[in-house]
Design a protein around this motif. Structure first.
Motif, PDB file in Angstrom:
ATOM      1  N   GLY A   1      36.258  45.504  33.968  1.00  0.00           N
ATOM      2  CA  GLY A   1      36.411  44.367  34.858  1.00  0.00           C
ATOM      3  C   GLY A   1      37.183  44.728  36.100  1.00  0.00           C
ATOM      4  O   GLY A   1      38.040  45.620  36.079  1.00  0.00           O
ATOM      5  N   THR A   2      36.864  44.067  37.208  1.00  0.00           N
ATOM      6  CA  THR A   2      37.603  44.217  38.458  1.00  0.00           C
ATOM      7  C   THR A   2      37.789  42.843  39.085  1.00  0.00           C
ATOM      8  O   THR A   2      37.026  41.909  38.822  1.00  0.00           O
ATOM      9  CB  THR A   2      36.873  45.129  39.456  1.00  0.00           C
ATOM     10  N   GLY A   3      38.796  42.721  39.926  1.00  0.00           N
ATOM     11  CA  GLY A   3      39.032  41.452  40.597  1.00  0.00           C
ATOM     12  C   GLY A   3      40.171  41.589  41.579  1.00  0.00           C
ATOM     13  O   GLY A   3      40.709  42.676  41.789  1.00  0.00           O
TER      14      GLY A   3
ATOM     15  N   THR B   1      40.520  38.975  36.188  1.00  0.00           N
ATOM     16  CA  THR B   1      39.201  39.293  35.623  1.00  0.00           C
ATOM     17  C   THR B   1      38.966  38.414  34.400  1.00  0.00           C
ATOM     18  O   THR B   1      39.863  37.698  33.942  1.00  0.00           O
ATOM     19  CB  THR B   1      39.081  40.766  35.187  1.00  0.00           C
TER      20      THR B   1
END
Length: 263
Positions: free
Chosen positions: A192-194, A233
């Motif tokens: 996940g990325t954010g 995320t």
């Protein structure tokens, strides 16, 4: 059945002890609303404090538009962080202490000044933050299969499980918490990325919301307390043997390792 706060709190506390989740409270308690759910949460906190636990901060949940839409709400929720929920990067976190754990990367805050709502502004939050810290929240649910509504997660201490704070510390003036990007890696795979703007548009907004909602209940955020404002995320499930690393640009990393701890 009608709302019985002590009985509902007892059922959730028993789930902690036995590892056996409860059925959703929203389906068991007729007309359970947000105020009733917070009453159940606070009844558990009172039991923990009576047993010697100390509140060391709070977490804010449901700060992403996706989660609010999923649960059909237009506001976040909060839970309490007690001293027993804090884990260090150097330890193996006992996976058996949780029922159905997931992890979330968060831009955490350590307060240097108290905040008392209502009426707390973003400027006052910025002035109160002493440190920005890379964080991993371990969320967990005492409700079977994560079949939660807003009142279920509130009653269950906002699905709190634990947290790990990284050793890095940064001043708020040195970090753009809105534009800071981060990634979540489990066993060397990025899952996940954010960035900070995923948290109510600004993680500081989550702290202001928390201070103001608590202020309506006569509670202040204290100097030295940790505030987890919400994940950047989606949450990811973890199991025995997993190593989780959150990396935040310009802030640093935080690592959590999970295993079965004997004794």
């Amino acid at each position: 059945m009608t709302l019985d706060v002590p009985a509902a709190a007892k059922a959730l506390l028993q789930a902690y002890r036995t590892g056996e989740p409860v059925e959703p409270l929203a389906k068991q308690v007729e007309g359970l609303d947000i105020d009733g759910a917070y009453a159940i949460q606070l009844a558990q906190v009172e039991q923990w404090l009576a047993g010697g636990a100390v509140v060391k901060g709070h977490k804010v949940g449901l700060t992403s538009a996706a989660m609010q839409q999923q649960l059909g709400v237009d506001q976040p929720d909060f839970g309490h962080l007690t001293d027993g929920m804090f884990h260090s990067e150097s330890e193996v976190i006992d996976i058996s202490a949780f029922l159905q754990p997931r992890v979330e990367p968060e831009i955490g805050f350590i307060l240097g000044k108290p905040l008392s709502g209502p009426g707390v502004t973003l400027e006052q939050v910025a002035d109160a933050v002493e440190w920005v810290v890379p964080s991993l929240e371990i969320i967990d649910s005492r409700v079977r299969d994560w079949k939660i509504s807003i009142v279920d997660t509130i009653a269950d201490n906002a699905s709190s499980g634990g947290l790990v704070l990284g050793t890095a510390r940064a001043k708020l003036s040195d970090v753009d918490v809105v534009e800071t990007t981060g990634s979540l890696k489990v066993n060397d795979s990025i899952v996940g990325t954010g960035k900070g703007s995923a948290v109510l548009g600004n993680p500081l907004s989550a702290v202001a919301w928390l201070a103001n909602v608590l202020g309506e209940r006569g509670v202040s955020l204290e100097a030295g307390h940790v505030v987890l404002p919400g994940s950047i995320t989606a949450a990811v499930a973890v199991s025995d043997g997993d190593e989780v690393v959150a990396t935040f640009d310009g802030l640093g990393t935080v690592t959590a390792r999970f295993g079965k701890v004997s004794g």
